[in-house]
Design a protein around this motif. Structure first.
Motif, PDB file in Angstrom:
ATOM      1  N   SER A 127      26.768  -6.718 -17.692  1.00 11.39           N
ATOM      2  CA  SER A 127      26.326  -5.565 -18.492  1.00 11.39           C
ATOM      3  C   SER A 127      27.099  -4.306 -18.112  1.00 11.39           C
ATOM      4  O   SER A 127      27.441  -3.495 -18.976  1.00 11.39           O
ATOM      5  CB  SER A 127      24.824  -5.334 -18.290  1.00 11.39           C
ATOM      6  N   GLU A 128      27.366  -4.135 -16.835  1.00 12.38           N
ATOM      7  CA  GLU A 128      28.146  -2.968 -16.393  1.00 12.38           C
ATOM      8  C   GLU A 128      29.544  -2.989 -17.031  1.00 12.38           C
ATOM      9  O   GLU A 128      30.057  -1.970 -17.476  1.00 12.38           O
ATOM     10  CB  GLU A 128      28.268  -2.983 -14.863  1.00 12.38           C
ATOM     11  N   TYR A 130      30.470  -4.736 -19.805  1.00 10.66           N
ATOM     12  CA  TYR A 130      30.360  -4.566 -21.263  1.00 10.66           C
ATOM     13  C   TYR A 130      30.045  -3.108 -21.622  1.00 10.66           C
ATOM     14  O   TYR A 130      30.469  -2.610 -22.669  1.00 10.66           O
ATOM     15  CB  TYR A 130      29.257  -5.469 -21.823  1.00 10.66           C
ATOM     16  N   ALA A 131      29.268  -2.441 -20.766  1.00  6.18           N
ATOM     17  CA  ALA A 131      28.868  -1.064 -21.083  1.00  6.18           C
ATOM     18  C   ALA A 131      30.078  -0.160 -21.298  1.00  6.18           C
ATOM     19  O   ALA A 131      30.049   0.734 -22.143  1.00  6.18           O
ATOM     20  CB  ALA A 131      27.972  -0.494 -19.982  1.00  6.18           C
ATOM     21  N   ASP A 132      31.128  -0.386 -20.527  1.00  7.66           N
ATOM     22  CA  ASP A 132      32.319   0.439 -20.712  1.00  7.66           C
ATOM     23  C   ASP A 132      32.829   0.364 -22.146  1.00  7.66           C
ATOM     24  O   ASP A 132      33.379   1.334 -22.670  1.00  7.66           O
ATOM     25  CB  ASP A 132      33.444  -0.022 -19.757  1.00  7.66           C
ATOM     26  N   SER A 134      30.798  -0.748 -24.763  1.00  5.68           N
ATOM     27  CA  SER A 134      29.714  -0.388 -25.681  1.00  5.68           C
ATOM     28  C   SER A 134      29.590   1.116 -25.847  1.00  5.68           C
ATOM     29  O   SER A 134      29.273   1.604 -26.936  1.00  5.68           O
ATOM     30  CB  SER A 134      28.387  -0.973 -25.169  1.00  5.68           C
ATOM     31  N   PHE A 135      29.844   1.857 -24.774  1.00  2.00           N
ATOM     32  CA  PHE A 135      29.734   3.316 -24.882  1.00  2.00           C
ATOM     33  C   PHE A 135      30.818   3.897 -25.791  1.00  2.00           C
ATOM     34  O   PHE A 135      30.611   4.928 -26.413  1.00  2.00           O
ATOM     35  CB  PHE A 135      29.796   3.967 -23.492  1.00  2.00           C
ATOM     36  N   ASP A 138      34.206  -0.121 -28.652  1.00  4.12           N
ATOM     37  CA  ASP A 138      35.296  -1.085 -28.812  1.00  4.12           C
ATOM     38  C   ASP A 138      34.842  -2.473 -28.376  1.00  4.12           C
ATOM     39  O   ASP A 138      33.845  -2.619 -27.670  1.00  4.12           O
ATOM     40  CB  ASP A 138      36.510  -0.668 -27.962  1.00  4.12           C
ATOM     41  N   PRO A 140      35.362  -5.724 -26.072  1.00  3.69           N
ATOM     42  CA  PRO A 140      36.021  -6.034 -24.796  1.00  3.69           C
ATOM     43  C   PRO A 140      37.116  -7.069 -24.981  1.00  3.69           C
ATOM     44  O   PRO A 140      37.100  -7.853 -25.934  1.00  3.69           O
ATOM     45  CB  PRO A 140      34.886  -6.587 -23.935  1.00  3.69           C
TER      46      PRO A 140
END
Lengths: 253, 253, 253, 253, 253, 253
Positions: A127-128, A130-132, A134-135, A138, A140
Motif C-alpha cells: 500500500s505504501e 501503491y500510494a505514491d 495513487s496520490f 498514475d 504503477p
C-alpha cells in the motif's frame, strides 16, 4: 534462473525475451527466528528458498531473486539467534527491492513468503508503494503479489492430511519437515514437553516467551521427517509454477 | 556454527559458554549487483559467505549469521539484476540487525564485507548506532567492526601476486575466482573488449554505464579460475580466524 | 565570491556568466569538536573556511558558499563544546544544501572538507542523492565531489615534511597551525602529557575519552605555529584552484 | 566566550564555574537567503552573529555557539544563492545541536534568531524535543528559548523610530543596516523600483517571486547606513545581556 | 456540504460545478487536550467543528472535511485524557490530508484551527509542502491557509467584550462557552481556585503542570455560558463565510 | 464515558477507580473513503463510532476515545472525497495515540475498526510499538487489541443472515445500513448497475477504479435500511461489551 548465480547480460536477455515469465520475478522472503527446540533459526526463509529453487529446476524460466532472509520477528527476540527488522525498516527495504527490480523491467513481483508474521508488514508496504502512484493518479510500473508457501493451492490441505494433530502455527511439523528435506544433515531432536505446545495471542517478546517457553505454538514438530518434507515440496512445486504463471498472465484493466 | 542452521538452544548455549568466541558473531555482508559480462550478480555477497562458511568448517566455534545480501549499489542500477538499498534504508536495516544480535548477548559484531561501495554507509551506520550512546554518555552494549575480505591480512597481497595486471576494482579476477571456486558449475566466459576495462569516478547509474559499458572497472576477469579462487579462500580462512580472534580478545579501556 | 556577502543579483549574474567556474560552487564543510588541550573547537570548519576564503582572494571567480560548520562528531561528545549531527541528520542537511544550490544552476558542488569523521557520511549522502536518479534512470542535474583539504595535491606531503614526527590524526599540528595562522590572537598553549598522544580505534564517546584522555590522537600539536600554518595555507591555495578548475572542466560521458 | 574559538578545557571550566551564565549558551541562528537587490544573502545569520559577538565583547561570560547559518527559506528559492533546509531537516538538525549542548551540561539554550521564516519550525522543534520528555513524564535536562533579535526589548521600537516609513518585513532597512555596520566594505546600492516594495502573503518560491520581483517585502532598504546599523547593534547588546541573564536566572517550578 | 456525510458522486459534482467555493474545502482542525477543571477534552476540535458545521447550515456550498481532531498537545500530557501527536507526526498527517484533497481537485484548503499550540507545526507543514515545489521550481496544485477561529474578523474583539477580565489563553471562557452552546448537556462546574489562573511560559508537560496545576492559563472559565457561546458562534459564521469566500476568490500572481 | 466530552478530572478519576474497565479504552478507528454511489464517505469511521457510542449509553463505564477518522485508503483515491494516510504516516499517528493514552495509565487499548484496509497497517504498528520493548527486553506498559466491528462475536453471521446475497466486501449493505441507522436523514439512493458489483484484487487507485467503476466491491447496498442497521447495532453492543470486558480481564503471563 537464479538471479544471483547469473550475469547481468543473462538477466537482461531473459527480461527482454518472449518467455511468458520474462517480466516476472519471485522473491523468496522469510524471517530468521527461533523455531522451537529443534527447528532451524532459518526455517522461515529456507522454506520458500527450498521450494523456489526446486521449482526453478523444474522450469528454468522461473526467475528467482536472492532470498530476503530477515523479516518481522520482534515477538521472537527473547530467543537467541532471532534477527528482526522493525516494520518500518522492513517496509523501507522491501520498497527498495521493488524499486530495483522494477527499474530493470520486471513488471510483476511475486513474494513467496515463509513467515506469517511478515504478512501485515508486507501488505502495508504494498500500500505504501501503491500510494505514491495513487496520490498522483498514475499507474504503477509494477504489480505486487504476496503468497505464503503454505497457501499455494493444495499445500495447506496436504500438510493437514500429513499432520492431522499438532500442526499448530509456529514451528509446525510442515515447515520443520521442509527444512529437513532441504538440509537432512541438520535434523535435530528433543524431548518436547508438552508434546503439543500451547496456543495464545502474540504480543511482545517477553510476553511470548512467558506463554510459549520453548518457542513453539500449538505444534508437535516431532512428527516431521525429511520424507514428509519432500512430499510437501513436491506438491508445492507445480502449485507455485501454476500460481506464478497465472499472475504473469493476468490482464490488467 | 551457522546460525541459521542451528536451533535457538544451540545458539543460547554457545553464547553462554566459555569459548573465546562465544560472544562474537560474523555477519557476511555484500551486495547483489552486476559484475561484468561473466561475473555472478551475487558475487559481492557470495564471496564473504564462501569465506566465512569455509572458515566455520575449520573452526566450528565461529558463529556465522545469515548473509546480508543486499547493500548499497545505486551506481549499478543501469545493469539488469542489480538490487540496491538506499543508504538510509541500509543504515536502518544494519541497525536492526545489530540491535537483534546485541539483544542476545553478542558483544562484538564483525561485518565481513564483500563490496567496496558498502563501506561508507556501514561506517556511517556504526556512527549512527554509537551516537545513541554518545549523546547520553553511556557505553554501548556491543562494539562493531568492518573488514573487507580482501583486507584480511595477506589477502590483497596474494590477489595482486596472482593477478599483477588487470586486477582493477570492480569485477576483479580475484572476486570472480572466489565465486568460481564456490560455484564451479557457474563459470561463465565472454570476449572482453577491451581486455582490461577503463577506470574512472563513480557517480549515478547512467554515468556509470556510460563510462563502463560492460560494467567492469579496470579489470580483466578472464584471468580468473576456480583454482586461483581456492588459493585466495585458503589464504583468507586463517586470516579471518586470526582477525576475529583478535577482535574477540580485545580489552576495552 | 563569498556567496553570503553577495546579493542575489550578483550570484545570478555569475552563474549565468561565461566564467569557467560559473556553475561550480565550493562548500567548506567541517565539524565543531574538541581538538585537544589547545586546539580550537572550530578547527575542522575553520581550516577549510580559511583556505577557501584565502583562495577566493586569489581568484575572485571562486564561488564560496557559507561554511557547513557542524558535522559528524559523535565520538567527541564526551568533551565539552563538541556539537554533532547524527549521520542521518547530516545526510538530510547536505541533501537540502545540494538541492538548493542545484536549483540555482550550480552543476558542480565541491565540498572542501576539514574533518575525517565526515567522510563516510558525506559519501553515503552522495549515494543517497544519486540513488534518486539511478532508480528512475535519469541523469542528475549536479555532480558532487568531496575533497579533504589535506588531500589537495601536495598538501599532505608538505604537512609531513614540516611535522615528520607526531603529526598524528586528530588535533594534528597541521590543522592547529592553520587555525593559528587564521586566528593568531587565539593561540593557546599547554603542557602535553604525553608529548605525542596515543593511537587506537574510534568508537563511541566514552570509549574515545578513555583511550585519548586529552582528546588528541597520535599528535604533538606543540609543534604548530602561525608561520607553519601560513605555509600550509599558501600551498593549499593553488592546489585548490587547480583542483576545482579540473572539476569544473571535466567532461561528462 | 566564542565557543568555536575556545578549547574544550576552557568550555569545560566555564560550564563548571559559578558564573551566573555558566550553564547558558546562545546560538545565533538565521538563514542564507536573498535580501533584495542590495542585501547580503547572509543577512539573516549575520545579524544575530554580529549582535551576539558584539555582546560577548561587552560581557565575556556570554557563551556564543557557532552560528546556525542555514534555516527555513523555501519561499526564497527562486532567487539565486538562497540555501534552505526543509522544515523536517531543520528540526532534526536543531534537535542534534540541543542534544550536543545539553550533553555538556548547558541547561539553558537561547536561540538568537535572525529570520522570521524560522520561527514556526524552531517552535515546532522545541515541542518535538519536549515531547520526548512529556510522553514519559520526566523533566527535560535543558530548557529552550527563542528570541528574534528585533524582539529584544526596545529594538523594534528603535528600528521603527529610525525607519518610520518603508521598514517592511523582508530586506528591511534595519537588517540591511546591521550588516552594513558589520561589513562596511560590502555596502551595495541599487535603484529600487518601486522605492517601497509591495506586501502580500508568503507561499511557495514561484508565487513569491511573482509577487515580489526583486525579493523585498514592504521595505525601502535605501535608507540603511552603517551608522544606523551601529545604533541598532548598540541598543541590542544590553538588551540581549539583560534578556539572557533573566533567562539564566529563571527559577523553574 | 459535510464531506463525510456525502457520497463520492456528490463531492465530485460539487468540485466540478461552477460554484464559487467549488474547489475550496475547510478542514476543522484542533486538539484533544485538557481544558481545566470543567472544559471538555475535545474543546479545541469541537469549537472549529461547531462553527464550521453551523456555517455550512447557512451556506450549503461550504465544503467541510471531517475534523482533524488530534494535534500538537505535548505540554498537556500530564493531564489525563490528552492525546498528542509529535510535531513530526502531525506534519506527516497534514501532508497526507493535503495530498488527498488536492488529488480530487481542491485547489484551496482552509484549516479552521481551534488550538494555538497547533499554529507553529501547521505553518511548518505548509512550508514543508511548498518546499517540494520550490526545490523543483514548479507551482503547487493547491494553496493553503490557516485561520484560528478566534482570529476570524471581529471574533476576538467580541470575546474580549464579553469577557473583559479573565479571558486568558487556555481554557478561556470563550472556547468553553462555544462548546457549551454546542453540547449544552455537558456543561460542568467547579470551584476554581484561584478564580483567574496564572500565566507563564509553556514548555514540557511536567513544567506545565507545576505552573498551572488545574490546567488553565490566565482564564476564568466560570464566566462561560451557552448563550455567550452562541453569540460567539453567530458572529463567527458570517466571518468564516466571508473569509473563505475571499480566499476562494483570490487571484494568484 | 466519551473522553472528548469529559473533563480531565473526570477521566483521571475513572482511570484511578476500581471499575473493571478503568484502565481500558476503546478507540473507534476507520477511514474516510468512497463507499459507492450512495454510501457516505465517512462510513468506515462512522460505523465503529456509532456502535461504540451506542455501547457507552448501555454501559457508562466504557471509555471511548475520539474517533480516529482517517486511515489507509490509497486504493480509493481515484474517487472524490477519499482522504488517506500513507501506511507510514498512519503508523506514526497510531503510535502517538498509544503513547498518549498509555501515559495516562490506560493499560489496554482496544481499536474498534471499521475498515478492512486498515488491518495490515494497524497490525504492523502494533509490532512496531512492541518492538521497542522487545529489543530491550522489557514488558510494554500497554497491550493492544484490534477488532473489526463485523468480527465481534455473532455480528458477521447476522449480517450474512440479513443479506445472504450481495453482501460483498466494500460498500456492503451492512455498513451502509449501520450508517443509515445512525444518520437516517442522509439515506441516499441510486440505480446500481450492475446490481451486484464485481469482485477482484485491490491494488493502486487507478487499477481500483478500472475494476470497480462505481466503487463497490461485490455488494448490493440497495438492500440496506435503517431498520436493518439498527438490528446490527443492537447485536454489536453486547458483543462489544463482552469482548472489551474479556480483554480488560485477561491475566498476562
Amino acid at each position: 534462473m537464479l538471479l544471483h548465480l547469473s550475469s547481468w547480460p543473462e538477466i537482461d536477455a531473459q527480461i527482454n525475451s518472449d518467455a511468458p515469465l520474462a517480466k516476472t520475478v519471485i522473491v523468496p522472503i522469510g524471517s530468521n527466528e527461533q523455531h522451537g527446540p529443534t527447528g532451524l533459526l532459518g526455517t522461515d526463509w529456507l522454506c520458500p528458498e527450498i521450494i523456489a529453487h526446486a521449482a526453478e529446476k523444474t522450469d528454468g524460466d522461473l526467475m528467482i531473486a536472492p532470498t530476503f532472509n530477515i523479516g518481522m520477528a520482534q515477538h521472537h527476540l527473547a530467543f537467541a539467534g532471532t534477527i528482526s527488522l522493525r516494520p518500518s525498516t522492513f517496509m523501507a527495504a522491501i520498497t527498495d527491492w521493488v524499486a530495483s527490480l522494477s527499474r530493470h523491467g520486471f513488471e510483476r513481483i511475486y513474494f513467496l513468503n515463509g513467515h506469517g508474521g511478515n504478512v501485515a508488514t508486507i501488505e502495508a508496504t504494498f500500500s505504501e508503494i501503491y500510494a505514491d502512484w495513487s496520490f498522483i493518479g498514475d499507474r504503477p510500473d509494477t504489480i505486487l503479489k504476496l503468497r505464503n508457501w503454505w497457501d499455494l493451492p493444495g499445500v495447506q490441505k496436504l500438510c493437514e492430511d500429513i499432520f492431522p494433530v499438532g500442526h499448530g502455527s509456529h514451528a509446525t511439523p510442515s515447515e520443520i519437515a521442509v527444512t529437513q528435506a532441504g538440509y537432512p544433515d541438520r535434523v535435530k531432536t528433543a524431548d518436547y514437553s508438552p508434546r503439543i505446545a500451547p496456543n495464545g495471542p502474540i504480543r511482545d517478546a517477553l510476553d511470548y516467551r512467558a506463554r510459549f517457553p520453548d518457542g513453539r505454538i500449538g505444534s508437535d514438530p516431532a512428527q516431521a521427517s525429511p520424507e514428509k518434507g519432500q512430499r510437501i515440496i513436491d506438491a508445492a512445486i507445480p502449485a507455485l509454477i501454476a500460481d506464478i504463471s497465472a499472475f504473469a498472465a493476468e490482464v490488467l484493466p
